[in-house]
Design an enzyme around this catalytic site. Structure first.
Site, PDB file in Angstrom:
ATOM      1  N   CYS A  95       0.962  -1.218  -0.076  1.00 55.64           N
ATOM      2  CA  CYS A  95      -0.108   0.075   0.103  1.00 55.64           C
ATOM      3  C   CYS A  95       0.963   1.389  -0.037  1.00 55.64           C
ATOM      4  O   CYS A  95       0.671   2.020  -0.880  1.00 55.64           O
ATOM      5  CB  CYS A  95      -0.907  -0.097   1.288  1.00 55.64           C
ATOM      6  SG  CYS A  95      -0.155  -0.359   2.724  1.00 55.64           S
ATOM      7  N   TYR A  96       1.861   1.313   0.869  1.00 53.71           N
ATOM      8  CA  TYR A  96       2.920   2.284   0.901  1.00 53.71           C
ATOM      9  C   TYR A  96       3.386   2.866  -0.380  1.00 53.71           C
ATOM     10  O   TYR A  96       3.681   3.872  -1.022  1.00 53.71           O
ATOM     11  CB  TYR A  96       3.816   2.361   2.106  1.00 53.71           C
ATOM     12  CG  TYR A  96       3.288   2.681   3.515  1.00 53.71           C
ATOM     13  CD1 TYR A  96       2.704   3.844   3.645  1.00 53.71           C
ATOM     14  CD2 TYR A  96       3.226   1.758   4.364  1.00 53.71           C
ATOM     15  CE1 TYR A  96       2.057   4.066   4.820  1.00 53.71           C
ATOM     16  CE2 TYR A  96       2.759   2.040   5.511  1.00 53.71           C
ATOM     17  CZ  TYR A  96       2.418   3.446   6.152  1.00 53.71           C
ATOM     18  OH  TYR A  96       1.945   3.655   7.175  1.00 53.71           O
TER      19      TYR A  96
END
EC number: 1.2.1.38
Length: 352
Positions: free
Chosen positions: A156-157
């Site tokens: 996600c990051y």
């Protein structure tokens, strides 16, 4: 109606697994035929996630009970914890050459085995399979994903951070030695397993940095940013935990090359993503909020000129469980199976 692809979800009792179920239940070209869990094996999905009670879903089973040689499955989503997926995927690919796999763990994201060993603390146990994996960021690797047997769904990051930076690095519009990514995530990013650091009293009414100067997702950033730039790029990356269930916001600080302005950088990003269905670039000077993407597969990007003339602030927002995980996994599934990329992912953000 064309024949529906038969889908298996490994780890369906977790947050990303349940998000896959939510999205796939409304996908017109797939059918969920198999779901696994560890501690929840043997239970109906409605007992684990009551929101699915109205829908006909297979009961959860253990992975060990599956005979992949005979399983009527076209594509497998692996939503298992990091470090547990390598041997599972290797056994599936050995049993069946025709099954496609989208892996949501970090086990196949890094192309260099030495990098994996360094960041995850042990040797990779499926190096032959690793060589087949394609990093599943559609905006950057769409052509390779379409023909891949194994897609390594990004973290996600990295998704939230790489997409705004990629066009700028490709056009050599920013300096590469002082990129700073300050990112915040909702607690669902830590998974559903019981952990002291995820308890309500530990996270509510506060914010804290974690994995400072050593978060594992740094390895994905290094790999993809360096690939795009054509030279080593090491960004300063600091994640923070926010007292919210889902959502992610990355504030990235970049230095424009001499003669470049914030308007130039904005134009580069806007042009690069003009035809991308899940990337929206705001007018110069505007920034997104996590509530603007909640429940959607969108990433929204905004740019602002800093007070320092050659500094530009780039803000990007995603739902960490959708574009940051399960939504992007469905996007990759669509590419692998030859479906329209947006199919089943047209949800508009939920607000308020």
């Amino acid at each position: 109606m064309a024949t529906k692809a038969k889908i298996a979800i490994l780890g369906a009792s977790g947050y990303t697994g349940s998000e896959l179920v939510r999205l796939l239940l409304r996908h017109p070209r797939v059918e969920i035929v198999l779901m696994t869990a560890d501690r929840k094996a043997g239970q109906p999905m409605a007992e684990v996630f009551p929101q699915f009670a109205p829908f006909a879903l297979p009961d959860l089973v253990s992975i060990d009970s599956i005979d992949w040689k005979t399983a009527a499955v076209d594509l497998v989503f692996c939503a298992l914890p990091h470090g547990t997926t390598q041997t599972v995927i290797a056994s599936i690919m050995k049993a069946r050459a025709d099954i496609k796999i989208v892996d949501l763990s970090a086990d196949f994201r890094l192309t260099n085995p030495a990098d994996y060993a360094r960041w995850y603390g042990h040797e990779h146990h499926a190096l032959d399979v690793q060589q087949e994996a394609v990093y599943g960021l559609p905006e950057l690797h769409r052509a390779a994903i379409k023909t891949s047997r194994l897609v390594a769904n990004p973290g996600c990051y990295p998704t939230c951070s790489i997409l705004p930076l990629a066009p700028l690095l490709k056009k050599k519009a920013i300096e590469t030695d002082n990129i700073v990514v300050d990112a915040k995530s909702g607690v669902s990013g830590a998974g559903r397993a019981a952990k002291e650091g995820s308890l309500y009293c530990e996270v509510t009414e506060g914010i804290h940095a974690y994995g400072v100067a050593g978060h594992r997702h740094s390895s994905e950033l290094d790999q993809e940013l360096s690939l795009i730039a054509g030279k080593p790029v090491i960004a300063t990356f600091t994640p923070h935990l926010m007292p919210m269930s889902r959502g992610m916001l990355a504030t990235t600080y970049v230095t424009a090359k001499r003669g470049r302005t914030a308007a130039d950088l904005h134009g580069i990003i806007a042009q690069a993503y003009a035809r991308e269905p899940f990337v929206h670039v705001l007018p110069l000077g505007q920034t997104p909020q996590t509530r603007h993407v909640r429940g959607s597969n969108l990433i929204i990007i905004g740019l602002v000129q800093d007070r320092v003339p050659n500094r530009v602030i780039v803000v990007s927002a995603i739902d960490n469980l959708v574009k940051g995980a399960s939504g992007q996994a469905v996007e990759n599934m669509n590419l692998v199976l030859g479906y329209p990329e947006t199919l089943g992912l047209e949800q508009i953000a939920l607000f308020p």
